[in-house]
Write a protein that holds these residues in place. Structure first.
Motif, short mmCIF file in Angstrom:
data_model
loop_
_atom_site.label_atom_id
_atom_site.label_comp_id
_atom_site.label_asym_id
_atom_site.label_seq_id
_atom_site.Cartn_x
_atom_site.Cartn_y
_atom_site.Cartn_z
N GLN A 1 13.38 44.07 67.42
CA GLN A 1 12.45 45.17 67.18
C GLN A 1 12.03 45.65 68.56
O GLN A 1 10.92 45.38 68.99
N ALA A 2 12.97 46.31 69.26
CA ALA A 2 12.80 46.65 70.67
C ALA A 2 11.40 47.19 70.94
O ALA A 2 10.90 47.99 70.17
N PRO A 3 10.75 46.76 71.99
CA PRO A 3 11.23 45.89 73.06
C PRO A 3 10.99 44.40 72.78
O PRO A 3 11.03 43.59 73.71
N ARG A 4 10.76 44.02 71.55
CA ARG A 4 10.52 42.62 71.18
C ARG A 4 11.64 42.12 70.30
O ARG A 4 12.45 42.89 69.79
N ALA A 5 11.65 40.80 70.09
CA ALA A 5 12.64 40.19 69.20
C ALA A 5 12.07 38.89 68.66
O ALA A 5 11.12 38.32 69.21
N THR A 6 12.65 38.44 67.56
CA THR A 6 12.30 37.16 66.95
C THR A 6 13.59 36.38 66.76
O THR A 6 14.61 36.95 66.36
N ALA A 7 13.54 35.09 67.06
CA ALA A 7 14.69 34.21 66.81
C ALA A 7 14.19 33.00 66.03
O ALA A 7 13.22 32.35 66.44
N THR A 8 14.82 32.74 64.90
CA THR A 8 14.48 31.56 64.11
C THR A 8 15.69 30.63 64.09
O THR A 8 16.84 31.08 64.13
N MET A 9 15.40 29.33 64.04
CA MET A 9 16.47 28.35 64.10
C MET A 9 15.98 26.99 63.63
O MET A 9 14.77 26.77 63.51
N THR A 10 16.90 26.11 63.39
CA THR A 10 16.59 24.72 63.12
C THR A 10 16.92 23.94 64.40
O THR A 10 17.99 24.14 64.98
#
Length: 143
Positions: free
Chosen positions: A93-102
């Motif tokens: 979601q420029a200029p930001r981002a989200t990363a999800t993970m295990t």
């Protein structure tokens, strides 16, 4: 016609240069991989190079220095630290981002089997700083 040829060549070079830029999602994944490597090689400084100055953890008061101290404490407690990152889902979601993970973490004295381990669901927030992506937030829940 002579003038058009250099202009077309310049436009072609600019177009190729613009297309060759690594996508943001790939750059975030590469940064997460570099952070994983930094933990496994017991190098908190390299890990923290990807953490923004205004980082905030899931708990009140858990800031960048707290994260740095947590890393150093784990390296003192464990001769060997292992990290296994599961599938990473990146949303830009420029200029930001989200990363999800295990994330599976393990630690111990360096023997064949780790003495401690835990699996976490992790969500991280990212922002662009000088062309690089830096982690600005993290929340986690142990499974």
């Amino acid at each position: 016609m002579r003038l058009a040829l250099p202009i077309l060549a310049a436009l072609l070079v600019l177009t190729v240069a613009a297309c060759s830029r690594t996508p943001d999602e790939t750059r975030i994944r590469e940064t997460i991989a570099a952070m994983e490597s930094a933990v496994e090689t017991r190098n908190p400084r390299d890990f923290m190079a990807h953490v923004a100055e205004d980082f905030a953890g899931q708990e009140a008061g858990f800031d960048r220095p707290s994260l740095h101290n947590l890393l150093r404490a784990q390296f003192l407690r464990n001769e060997s630290v292992g990290v296994l990152i599961g599938p990473i889902e990146v949303t830009i979601q420029a200029p930001r981002a989200t990363a999800t993970m295990t994330v599976t973490l393990s630690g111990g004295a360096g023997g064949l089997l780790p003495e401690r381990g835990a699996i976490y669901d992790v969500e991280t927030g990212w922002k662009q700083v000088g062309g690089d992506w830096q982690c600005i937030s993290a929340s986690w829940r142990q499974r």
